[in-house]
Design an enzyme around this catalytic site. Structure first.
Site, PDB file in Angstrom:
ATOM      1  N   LYS A  84      -0.640  79.121 -17.338  1.00 30.38           N
ATOM      2  CA  LYS A  84      -1.030  79.411 -15.955  1.00 30.38           C
ATOM      3  C   LYS A  84      -1.521  78.127 -15.292  1.00 30.38           C
ATOM      4  CE  LYS A  84      -4.070  82.721 -13.493  1.00 30.38           C
ATOM      5  NZ  LYS A  84      -5.077  83.786 -13.691  1.00 30.38           N
ATOM      6  N   SER A 159      -3.870  88.144 -11.245  1.00 24.21           N
ATOM      7  CA  SER A 159      -3.400  86.897 -10.683  1.00 24.21           C
ATOM      8  C   SER A 159      -2.421  86.141 -11.573  1.00 24.21           C
ATOM      9  CB  SER A 159      -4.594  85.987 -10.366  1.00 24.21           C
ATOM     10  OG  SER A 159      -5.283  85.647 -11.555  1.00 24.21           O
ATOM     11  N   SER A 183      -6.810  90.042 -14.582  1.00 31.04           N
ATOM     12  CA  SER A 183      -5.635  89.203 -14.307  1.00 31.04           C
ATOM     13  C   SER A 183      -4.717  88.919 -15.479  1.00 31.04           C
ATOM     14  CB  SER A 183      -6.059  87.878 -13.691  1.00 31.04           C
ATOM     15  OG  SER A 183      -6.324  88.069 -12.338  1.00 31.04           O
TER      16      SER A 183
HETATM   17  N1  GLN Z   1      -7.600  90.949  -9.113  1.00 35.51           N
HETATM   18  C1  GLN Z   1      -8.963  90.557  -9.347  1.00 35.51           C
HETATM   19  C2  GLN Z   1      -9.451  89.698  -8.231  1.00 35.51           C
HETATM   20  O1  GLN Z   1      -8.742  89.566  -7.309  1.00 35.51           O
HETATM   21  C3  GLN Z   1      -9.084  89.872 -10.665  1.00 35.51           C
HETATM   22  C4  GLN Z   1      -8.586  88.483 -10.628  1.00 35.51           C
HETATM   23  C5  GLN Z   1      -8.659  87.834 -11.967  1.00 35.51           C
HETATM   24  O2  GLN Z   1      -8.840  88.480 -12.996  1.00 35.51           O
HETATM   25  N2  GLN Z   1      -8.564  86.516 -11.948  1.00 35.51           N
HETATM   26  O3  GLN Z   1     -10.517  89.162  -8.230  1.00 35.51           O
END
Ligand code: GLN
Length: 491
Positions: A84, A159, A183
């Site tokens: 990532k 994400s 994420s």
């Molecule tokens: N979707 C969640 C957020 O927008 C989690 C994001 C993540 O785990 N980095 O904060």
């Protein structure tokens, strides 16, 4: 050397390691096959923001040379893993999918990367994400969206959508993501693969661009539980560079995944009642019946404050994001506005131009919950509820080995469906954020498909630092089903 292993991209990590060991393939063959596949298919999926084919092949040649000299660094020497683009890899771009960092190049390796290199893994590719890991769909990347390999009109989740896509599309047998509120697990569910968020402190965060430091962990994506277990063994462990990483010995997770110890499962009934898609509910209930029929002790557990989790998560994570993102000021690194006329202008215009809409929303929300008049009402209160959650989960985990629930309330949604409505997007994380708030390990594995052919994810949460138990229960389910072996059509 011509490859004697057909369809190289379809093989598991263990199969690849065996083929490398007995000389059926060499690492250059493997990497060339994956690069060829990626070049042919990633134009339409866009799992990667960028990848450095030359660097990947150089690493592959080095791995082959080590093997020839009998100096392999581990059994997994030569296994490729995509990363990532929020985890620092020396000499490679670190964009966090933000215009703020643009083509910034990392001067050092994150600890997880150093550990992978020490085992001989081929670290390659910068996978797409929501900007600074804020989002659930990979629609908030400054460099374009990633598509779901199962249906190009749907999001891959987020994400870490690019990492999940890279594994689901068989560009890479493994990938690393980060999980702050879901994420890793949510994109794993949407893309039909396996993803694990380790216990807070299990894996070093050094060299991972911080979004919400008290919540996030790096974790692996793979097609199967076994593959994920292998990757976890490589990246876990204490790191002097990260004071929140814990000094607990790293077991052989692959061996743990094949053991059969835990036998009691708590089912979070609240999660199966409201707001859940019918097809997801049916798939989860089938999984519950599977465990019951195999002699597992299955009992209902109650998570009474579950409905508060999203609110608590968005107070705490935005407060931390507000603080962490203060470093992007246009002075030290990253984007600097060319329109700035004085010092204050440098900050304001650089940040105004560099950050996307969702990141700005989080910064504003975070500054609000931390401001003098509201701090106690929001931030302190959220921390108190977080403590209650932790007590509650640990109490439940005294009487069951793992807690079972869906990973997400629905399967992958269509592009644009939630991107104009931040609250609807935030609700996609309703079942995932709590593991982060309480620091517990959690895994998502594929457990079925919707009528429209989209994967469904089953989530298991475990006791702190008992990733082995989690992997073994997940594996017991996975080995009896074929979901993880199925592949998107036309790929
Ligand atoms: N979707 C969640 C957020 O927008 C989690 C994001 C993540 O785990 N980095 O904060």
């Amino acid at each position: 050397m011509a490859s004697q292993l057909g369809n190289i991209h379809l093989h598991s990590v263990e199969e690849l390691a065996n083929a490398l060991a007995d000389g059926t393939i060499c690492c250059v063959d493997l990497m060339e096959a994956l690069l060829k596949r990626t070049a042919a298919l990633d134009k339409r999926l866009h799992a990667f923001i960028s990848y450095d084919a030359e660097d990947a092949l150089r690493q592959a040649r080095e791995s082959d040379a080590r093997r020839k000299a009998g100096k392999m660094l581990s059994r997994w020497d030569g296994i490729p893993i995509s990363i990532k683009d929020i985890i620092a890899v020396k000499g490679q771009p670190l964009s966090c999918a933000s215009r703020m960092l643009g083509n910034y190049v990392s001067p050092y390796d994150a600890t997880v990367i150093a550990k992978l290199r020490a085992a001989g893994a081929i670290v390659w590719g910068r996978t797409n994400l929501d900007e600074f890991a804020m989002g659930s769909s990979t629609e908030h990347s400054a460099f374009g969206i990633t598509r779901n390999p199962w249906n190009a009109n749907c999001v891959p989740g987020g994400s870490s959508g690019g990492s999940a896509c890279s594994v689901a599309a068989r560009f890479s047998p493994l990938a690393l993501g980060t999980d702050t509120g879901g994420s890793i697990r949510q994109p794993a569910a949407f893309c039909g693969i396996t993803g694990l968020k380790p216990t807070y402190g299990r894996v070093s965060r050094y060299g991972v661009t911080a979004f919400a430091s008290s919540l996030e962990q790096v974790g692996p994506f793979g097609r199967s539980v076994d593959d994920v277990a292998i990757a976890l063994s490589l990246i876990a462990g204490h790191d002097p560079h990260d004071s929140t990483s814990v000094r607990i010995a790293v077991p052989d997770y692959l061996e743990a995944a094949q053991r059969l110890t835990p036998r009691t499962i708590g089912v979070a009934e609240e999660c199966l009642r409201e707001g859940i898609d019918k097809e997801v509910e049916v798939a989860i209930r089938q999984a519950i019946s599977f465990f019951k029929a195999r002699g597992y002790g299955v009992r209902s557990v109650s998570l009474p404050q579950a409905s508060l989790a999203i609110a608590v998560y968005y107070v705490i994570s935005t407060a931390e994001a507000f603080s962490n993102l203060a470093r992007f000021d246009g002075v030290r690194y990253g984007h600097r506005s060319s329109r700035a006329e004085n010092a204050v202008d440098i900050y304001a215009k650089s940040r105004g131009e560099g950050f996307g809409e969702e990141v700005k929303r989080r910064i504003i929300l975070g500054s609000y919950v931390l401001s003098g008049g509201f701090y106690d009402a929001y931030y302190t209160r959220a921390q108190k509820v977080r403590t209650l959650f932790r007590q509650e989960y640990l109490r439940i985990l005294n009487s069951v080995d793992v807690i079972l629930m869906p990973t997400t309330p629905t399967a992958a949604f269509a592009f644009g469906e939630k991107s104009q409505d931040p609250l609807a997007m935030y609700l996609a994380d309703i079942y995932t954020v709590t593991a982060n708030l309480v620091g517990l390990p959690a895994i998502s594995i594929p457990c079925g498909f919707t009528g429209a052919g989209l994967p469904i994810g089953l989530q298991l949460l475990g006791k702190p630092f008992q990733e082995g138990d989690l992997l073994s229960v997940a594996n017991f389910f996975q080995k009896a089903h074929v979901y993880h072996q199925l592949m998107p059509k036309d790929l």
